[in-house]
Motif scaffolding. Sequence first.
Motif, PDB file in Angstrom:
ATOM      1  N   CYS A   1      -6.231  -0.090   8.710  1.00  0.00           N
ATOM      2  CA  CYS A   1      -4.866  -0.495   9.072  1.00  0.00           C
ATOM      3  C   CYS A   1      -4.081  -0.947   7.843  1.00  0.00           C
ATOM      4  CB  CYS A   1      -4.886  -1.637  10.089  1.00  0.00           C
ATOM      5  SG  CYS A   1      -5.401  -1.168  11.739  1.00  0.00           S
ATOM      6  N   SER A   2      -4.749  -1.632   6.925  1.00  0.00           N
ATOM      7  CA  SER A   2      -4.045  -2.174   5.755  1.00  0.00           C
ATOM      8  C   SER A   2      -3.604  -1.087   4.783  1.00  0.00           C
ATOM      9  CB  SER A   2      -4.932  -3.189   5.028  1.00  0.00           C
ATOM     10  OG  SER A   2      -5.993  -2.536   4.359  1.00  0.00           O
ATOM     11  N   THR A   3      -4.150   0.124   4.903  1.00  0.00           N
ATOM     12  CA  THR A   3      -3.725   1.181   3.989  1.00  0.00           C
ATOM     13  C   THR A   3      -2.335   1.710   4.311  1.00  0.00           C
ATOM     14  OG1 THR A   3      -4.748   2.932   5.320  1.00  0.00           O
ATOM     15  CG2 THR A   3      -6.097   1.921   3.591  1.00  0.00           C
ATOM     16  N   LEU A   4      -1.890   1.552   5.555  1.00  0.00           N
ATOM     17  CA  LEU A   4      -0.584   2.105   5.921  1.00  0.00           C
ATOM     18  C   LEU A   4       0.576   1.440   5.175  1.00  0.00           C
ATOM     19  CD1 LEU A   4      -0.990   2.805   9.737  1.00  0.00           C
ATOM     20  CD2 LEU A   4      -1.229   4.366   7.820  1.00  0.00           C
ATOM     21  N   PRO A   5       0.613   0.097   5.042  1.00  0.00           N
ATOM     22  CA  PRO A   5       1.724  -0.485   4.282  1.00  0.00           C
ATOM     23  C   PRO A   5       1.519  -0.498   2.766  1.00  0.00           C
ATOM     24  CG  PRO A   5       0.430  -2.237   5.269  1.00  0.00           C
ATOM     25  CD  PRO A   5      -0.139  -0.928   5.769  1.00  0.00           C
ATOM     26  N   ILE A   6       0.328  -0.157   2.273  1.00  0.00           N
ATOM     27  CA  ILE A   6       0.101  -0.150   0.823  1.00  0.00           C
ATOM     28  C   ILE A   6       0.906   0.989   0.203  1.00  0.00           C
ATOM     29  CG2 ILE A   6      -1.622   0.297  -0.970  1.00  0.00           C
ATOM     30  CD1 ILE A   6      -3.649  -1.180   0.705  1.00  0.00           C
ATOM     31  N   ASP A   7       1.668   0.660  -0.837  1.00  0.00           N
ATOM     32  CA  ASP A   7       2.530   1.665  -1.467  1.00  0.00           C
ATOM     33  C   ASP A   7       1.772   2.610  -2.386  1.00  0.00           C
ATOM     34  OD1 ASP A   7       4.814   0.717  -0.238  1.00  0.00           O
ATOM     35  OD2 ASP A   7       5.297  -0.671  -1.853  1.00  0.00           O
ATOM     36  N   ILE A   8       0.684   2.164  -2.962  1.00  0.00           N
ATOM     37  CA  ILE A   8       0.061   2.933  -4.043  1.00  0.00           C
ATOM     38  C   ILE A   8      -1.111   3.755  -3.503  1.00  0.00           C
ATOM     39  CG2 ILE A   8      -0.941   2.829  -6.357  1.00  0.00           C
ATOM     40  CD1 ILE A   8       0.473   0.167  -6.731  1.00  0.00           C
TER      41      ILE A   8
ATOM     42  N   TRP B   1       4.462   7.521   3.540  1.00  0.00           N
ATOM     43  CA  TRP B   1       5.731   7.200   4.178  1.00  0.00           C
ATOM     44  C   TRP B   1       6.901   7.157   3.206  1.00  0.00           C
ATOM     45  CZ3 TRP B   1       4.394   7.351   9.106  1.00  0.00           C
ATOM     46  CH2 TRP B   1       3.084   7.020   9.435  1.00  0.00           C
ATOM     47  N   LYS B   2       6.649   6.910   1.900  1.00  0.00           N
ATOM     48  CA  LYS B   2       7.761   6.795   0.955  1.00  0.00           C
ATOM     49  C   LYS B   2       7.293   7.071  -0.463  1.00  0.00           C
ATOM     50  CE  LYS B   2       7.174   1.776   0.868  1.00  0.00           C
ATOM     51  NZ  LYS B   2       7.802   0.498   1.120  1.00  0.00           N
ATOM     52  N   ASP B   3       8.285   7.386  -1.310  1.00  0.00           N
ATOM     53  CA  ASP B   3       8.080   7.584  -2.744  1.00  0.00           C
ATOM     54  C   ASP B   3       8.820   6.495  -3.488  1.00  0.00           C
ATOM     55  OD1 ASP B   3       6.639  10.008  -2.406  1.00  0.00           O
ATOM     56  OD2 ASP B   3       8.523  11.080  -2.131  1.00  0.00           O
ATOM     57  N   CYS B   4       8.189   5.938  -4.524  1.00  0.00           N
ATOM     58  CA  CYS B   4       8.785   4.827  -5.264  1.00  0.00           C
ATOM     59  C   CYS B   4       8.702   5.087  -6.758  1.00  0.00           C
ATOM     60  CB  CYS B   4       8.071   3.509  -4.955  1.00  0.00           C
ATOM     61  SG  CYS B   4       8.111   3.017  -3.222  1.00  0.00           S
ATOM     62  N   VAL B   5       9.626   4.450  -7.493  1.00  0.00           N
ATOM     63  CA  VAL B   5       9.592   4.471  -8.949  1.00  0.00           C
ATOM     64  C   VAL B   5       9.978   3.082  -9.438  1.00  0.00           C
ATOM     65  CG1 VAL B   5      11.982   5.299  -9.104  1.00  0.00           C
ATOM     66  CG2 VAL B   5      10.425   5.648 -11.029  1.00  0.00           C
ATOM     67  N   SER B   6       9.293   2.611 -10.472  1.00  0.00           N
ATOM     68  CA  SER B   6       9.655   1.339 -11.085  1.00  0.00           C
ATOM     69  C   SER B   6       9.720   1.544 -12.592  1.00  0.00           C
ATOM     70  CB  SER B   6       8.652   0.238 -10.728  1.00  0.00           C
ATOM     71  OG  SER B   6       7.414   0.480 -11.330  1.00  0.00           O
ATOM     72  N   ASP B   7      10.664   0.854 -13.253  1.00  0.00           N
ATOM     73  CA  ASP B   7      10.798   0.998 -14.697  1.00  0.00           C
ATOM     74  C   ASP B   7      10.199  -0.212 -15.401  1.00  0.00           C
ATOM     75  OD1 ASP B   7      12.674  -1.041 -14.441  1.00  0.00           O
ATOM     76  OD2 ASP B   7      14.374   0.335 -14.451  1.00  0.00           O
ATOM     77  N   SER B   8      10.327  -0.235 -16.711  1.00  0.00           N
ATOM     78  CA  SER B   8       9.692  -1.281 -17.506  1.00  0.00           C
ATOM     79  C   SER B   8      10.341  -2.643 -17.295  1.00  0.00           C
ATOM     80  CB  SER B   8       9.736  -0.913 -18.990  1.00  0.00           C
ATOM     81  OG  SER B   8      11.075  -0.679 -19.391  1.00  0.00           O
TER      82      SER B   8
END
Length: 198
Positions: free
Chosen positions: A26-33, A54-61
């Motif tokens: 269950c905990s894997t569903l909200p994990i982003d990575i 469920w989604k794609d994310c990007v983060s910068d420095s």
Amino acid sequence: MSYRTVVMYVEISCFVVCVSGWILVCSTLPIDIWTWSELDSVVLGTSHYFSNLWKDCVSDSTGVTDCKDIPSLLALNWDIRMCRTLIIISIILAFFGSVLVLVGMKCTKIGGSEIVNARLTFAGGMNYLIGGMCSMIAFSYYGNKLRAEFQDPNYKAQKFEIGVGVFIGWGGSSLLVVGGLIYSIFAGRDGFHSSSKR
């Protein structure tokens, strides 16, 4: 120590193992990575790309993260739909497995004969086992797809590595399979072999 007491302790241990596996899945569903990749850029510094089902994310420095939900269910690739479906089926089966096992275990006094309770526990164990296999197929397919793309020299798109969500899913699925298998063996022996001897 009597056989009944041993089975009772085994059932309690398996219940803890299976519920832990269910919580991990269950905990894997909200994990982003589930996947991640790092890209060095002269302008932005280092950018981190990560995604799940469920989604794609990007983060910068600078630490700013921007996520985009996958917009349409019908526009998804078939493999993402399959993984979503199998994991949700796994969660539902494990939930009903917990209900059946709680009713049928030897340490609970909800009612019914020993044979009926053993058969309920067997059904719960099979739910755990099938649910664990469903989620194991989903996580293994997803991880193998990432591995194949990463090692393919002809794959020109951005390559991703396996993220923490997939590893947690493998662990939870393994717990469900092991616990469900042990439940099925012990409860099947009590519920079906004992009735055939009569």
